[in-house]
Write a protein that holds these residues in place. Sequence first.
Motif, mmCIF file in Angstrom:
data_model
loop_
_atom_site.group_PDB
_atom_site.id
_atom_site.type_symbol
_atom_site.label_atom_id
_atom_site.label_comp_id
_atom_site.label_asym_id
_atom_site.label_seq_id
_atom_site.Cartn_x
_atom_site.Cartn_y
_atom_site.Cartn_z
ATOM 1 N N LEU A 140 0.830 -1.208 0.000
ATOM 2 C CA LEU A 140 0.000 0.000 0.000
ATOM 3 C C LEU A 140 0.863 1.256 0.000
ATOM 4 C CD1 LEU A 140 -2.838 -1.024 2.476
ATOM 5 C CD2 LEU A 140 -3.041 -0.652 0.018
ATOM 6 N N PHE A 141 1.931 1.246 0.801
ATOM 7 C CA PHE A 141 2.846 2.384 0.795
ATOM 8 C C PHE A 141 3.451 2.576 -0.596
ATOM 9 C CE2 PHE A 141 3.559 2.251 5.578
ATOM 10 C CZ PHE A 141 3.065 3.517 5.792
ATOM 11 N N LEU A 142 3.930 1.500 -1.183
ATOM 12 C CA LEU A 142 4.546 1.581 -2.507
ATOM 13 C C LEU A 142 3.562 2.114 -3.545
ATOM 14 C CD1 LEU A 142 6.614 -1.738 -2.616
ATOM 15 C CD2 LEU A 142 7.532 0.570 -2.766
ATOM 16 N N LEU A 143 2.351 1.586 -3.525
ATOM 17 C CA LEU A 143 1.335 2.009 -4.486
ATOM 18 C C LEU A 143 0.994 3.483 -4.286
ATOM 19 C CD1 LEU A 143 -0.261 0.519 -6.715
ATOM 20 C CD2 LEU A 143 -2.157 0.335 -5.092
ATOM 21 N N GLY A 144 0.830 3.885 -3.018
ATOM 22 C CA GLY A 144 0.497 5.278 -2.725
ATOM 23 C C GLY A 144 1.595 6.236 -3.154
ATOM 24 N N TYR A 145 2.844 5.892 -2.865
ATOM 25 C CA TYR A 145 3.958 6.745 -3.261
ATOM 26 C C TYR A 145 4.058 6.842 -4.787
ATOM 27 C CZ TYR A 145 5.888 6.628 1.497
ATOM 28 O OH TYR A 145 6.089 6.761 2.844
ATOM 29 N N MET A 146 3.954 5.703 -5.447
ATOM 30 C CA MET A 146 4.195 5.649 -6.887
ATOM 31 C C MET A 146 3.108 6.358 -7.689
ATOM 32 S SD MET A 146 4.940 2.278 -9.224
ATOM 33 C CE MET A 146 3.386 1.477 -8.779
ATOM 34 N N LEU A 147 1.840 6.199 -7.278
ATOM 35 C CA LEU A 147 0.729 6.702 -8.090
ATOM 36 C C LEU A 147 0.163 8.037 -7.614
ATOM 37 C CD1 LEU A 147 -1.235 3.388 -8.784
ATOM 38 C CD2 LEU A 147 0.492 4.519 -10.196
ATOM 39 N N THR A 148 0.458 8.450 -6.372
ATOM 40 C CA THR A 148 -0.099 9.718 -5.888
ATOM 41 C C THR A 148 0.975 10.680 -5.386
ATOM 42 O OG1 THR A 148 -0.530 8.770 -3.689
ATOM 43 C CG2 THR A 148 -2.309 8.679 -5.302
ATOM 44 N N TYR A 149 1.751 10.271 -4.387
ATOM 45 C CA TYR A 149 2.658 11.231 -3.754
ATOM 46 C C TYR A 149 3.779 11.683 -4.693
ATOM 47 C CZ TYR A 149 5.706 13.456 -0.375
ATOM 48 O OH TYR A 149 6.488 14.371 0.281
ATOM 49 N N LEU A 150 4.529 10.743 -5.251
ATOM 50 C CA LEU A 150 5.634 11.122 -6.142
ATOM 51 C C LEU A 150 5.151 11.915 -7.357
ATOM 52 C CD1 LEU A 150 7.803 7.863 -6.028
ATOM 53 C CD2 LEU A 150 8.414 10.096 -5.094
ATOM 54 N N PRO A 151 4.084 11.495 -8.036
ATOM 55 C CA PRO A 151 3.587 12.306 -9.155
ATOM 56 C C PRO A 151 3.131 13.699 -8.738
ATOM 57 C CG PRO A 151 2.720 10.085 -9.299
ATOM 58 C CD PRO A 151 3.383 10.196 -7.965
ATOM 59 N N THR A 152 2.512 13.827 -7.551
ATOM 60 C CA THR A 152 2.050 15.134 -7.093
ATOM 61 C C THR A 152 3.225 16.071 -6.828
ATOM 62 O OG1 THR A 152 0.095 14.129 -6.093
ATOM 63 C CG2 THR A 152 0.660 16.337 -5.365
ATOM 64 N N VAL A 153 4.290 15.539 -6.242
ATOM 65 C CA VAL A 153 5.494 16.345 -6.005
ATOM 66 C C VAL A 153 6.075 16.826 -7.335
ATOM 67 C CG1 VAL A 153 7.894 16.258 -5.200
ATOM 68 C CG2 VAL A 153 6.073 15.272 -3.809
ATOM 69 N N LEU A 154 6.186 15.935 -8.299
ATOM 70 C CA LEU A 154 6.732 16.308 -9.608
ATOM 71 C C LEU A 154 5.841 17.333 -10.304
ATOM 72 C CD1 LEU A 154 7.950 12.882 -11.040
ATOM 73 C CD2 LEU A 154 9.336 14.726 -10.093
ATOM 74 N N TYR A 155 4.524 17.115 -10.263
ATOM 75 C CA TYR A 155 3.607 18.028 -10.938
ATOM 76 C C TYR A 155 3.658 19.421 -10.330
ATOM 77 C CZ TYR A 155 -0.700 20.472 -12.008
ATOM 78 O OH TYR A 155 -1.595 21.442 -12.375
ATOM 79 N N SER A 156 3.615 19.507 -9.011
ATOM 80 C CA SER A 156 3.618 20.820 -8.358
ATOM 81 C C SER A 156 4.911 21.569 -8.665
ATOM 82 C CB SER A 156 3.425 20.667 -6.849
ATOM 83 O OG SER A 156 4.483 19.929 -6.278
ATOM 84 N N GLY A 157 6.030 20.848 -8.691
ATOM 85 C CA GLY A 157 7.294 21.476 -9.031
ATOM 86 C C GLY A 157 7.326 21.949 -10.470
#
Length: 549
Positions: A140-157
């Motif tokens: 669940l952590f891996l899925l959450g990081y890969m599909l939501t958190y990491l993409p959101t960080v990249l997009y906002s930047g």
Amino acid sequence: MVWTNLVFYCFRKERRDPLIIVLSFIAFTGLVALLSWYKTREDNLSTKEGYFLAGRGLSGLVIAGSLEMTNLSTEQLVGQAGQSYSTNMGAMSWSVGASMALLALALIFLPKYLKAGITTIPEFLEMRFDRTTKQIISFLFLLGYMLTYLPTVLYSGALAFNQIFHLDQVLGITTFQAIALLCAGIGIVGSIYAVFGGLKAVAVSDTINGVGLLIGGLLVPILAICILGNGNFIAGIRDFITNVPSDKFNSINPANSLPPMIPWPVLFLGMLFNNLFYWCTNQSIIQRTLAAKNLGQAQRGAVFTAFLKLLDPFFITICGLLAFRFFGDKLPQSDLAYPTLITTVIPTWLLGLMAAVLFGAILSSFNSALNSCVTLYTLDFHRAIINKTASDEYLVKIGKRVGTGLAIVSICVAPFVINAPSGLYDFLQECFGFYSMPILATVLVGFYTKRVPAIAPKVTLVTHVVLYSISKFLPLHVHYLYVLSVLFPIDLLLMLVIGKLKPRETDFELEDSKAVDLTPWKHVKPAAALCFVLMLCIYALFSPLGLAR
């Protein structure tokens, strides 16, 4: 005030040379990379603890800098300022409320984590429950990081960088295409830190970037206020307070508020639960504290970070209100508030350094989360399932390959965050809601019960996901944090009921692993009390008792 006038006119002197922007950006970014390499050049990255836990050698100051920078990225700067631009100062609760969770981390969670000597949170769940529980939570952590958190960080930047450098206009491409290119560039550089440098390189670069972000972040509202006062800081504050509606300064919203507003009752319920999950059980956060030299340094790091979070309203959330003062409600998208304010108040010659500071913030969150993903996969899946006899050196090699793959997936997903309906910050928090509460409940039940069996977290997790999913389709018209306020007690109660009906055969006892010295920091309780009082003062300032009269 003479000094503010002098600083103002110095900083407002324009030198419209794009080359200066690019060169200053490259210079600061290169300096951080060079210092990070120098500080870690002799570290042994071939061992599990050396690569994933920085050799358990981080000090409280480095932990605090890394925790702040892991959390404080452009998804915070852009997202939180965007929330306050469209609503009011209520968005500051994500930061100020985090102080309570960090104090809980220092006083409650860290003594148990470090006693267990764990590398990941799921590793503790395997000790307390079973391997299947560990692997489910890791997934669940891996899925959450890969599909939501990491993409959101990249997009906002990417959104912030496109607003500063206008890549879409320079290259004659669409905004979506420019964001996609920037996501790729940021993701590649961030991957180099996380994949090849290990946790120590991430933590050192975080600390250096943290200094730059605090200076650069505070510079934005200071210059904005000086502009409003025509060079006079005090006059600018008067203008700001006079011409921005008083209700915008309020952080206490009605109980029936909907996203992106934050209703006041959830400050003690859903938001508190959400912050406890993020700061006390989230692997990308916890990994820094698990790498501490000892419990005292870990507690120092957590409490220092709690104080740092109290500064966030004054250089993040307030920027949304400043953007409202400058642009009114004319911005086409609330998430443009922060980057547009930067390009308006920061002089051209300083934009390169400001961009480098933002770049560091993006890298910090991205490479920290990516490093945590690599840690979770390598230790909780690869060694446990695929190759149980793998050497530490081989695991590090596998971790680097997995990190590269995860980065590629995140880069591909990131541009599509542009479609988030209520702003990227709410999008991220709502995604966390699918798994945050059962993970927090499982850790707490693991701490404070001895007989709850391994089946309890599995049943609870499935039940939570089903109920939370149903809430998304029902016409409830309530804030999602209210949903978490109800589901978290249900998760806890369900696990306790299962423990009563089908208890495990033997009591669980948490044994001391002797991994680090467990002597607590002698000032942890007085420091926590002071932090709590300051938090109440900040809420009073941004309420009808203070500026929101």
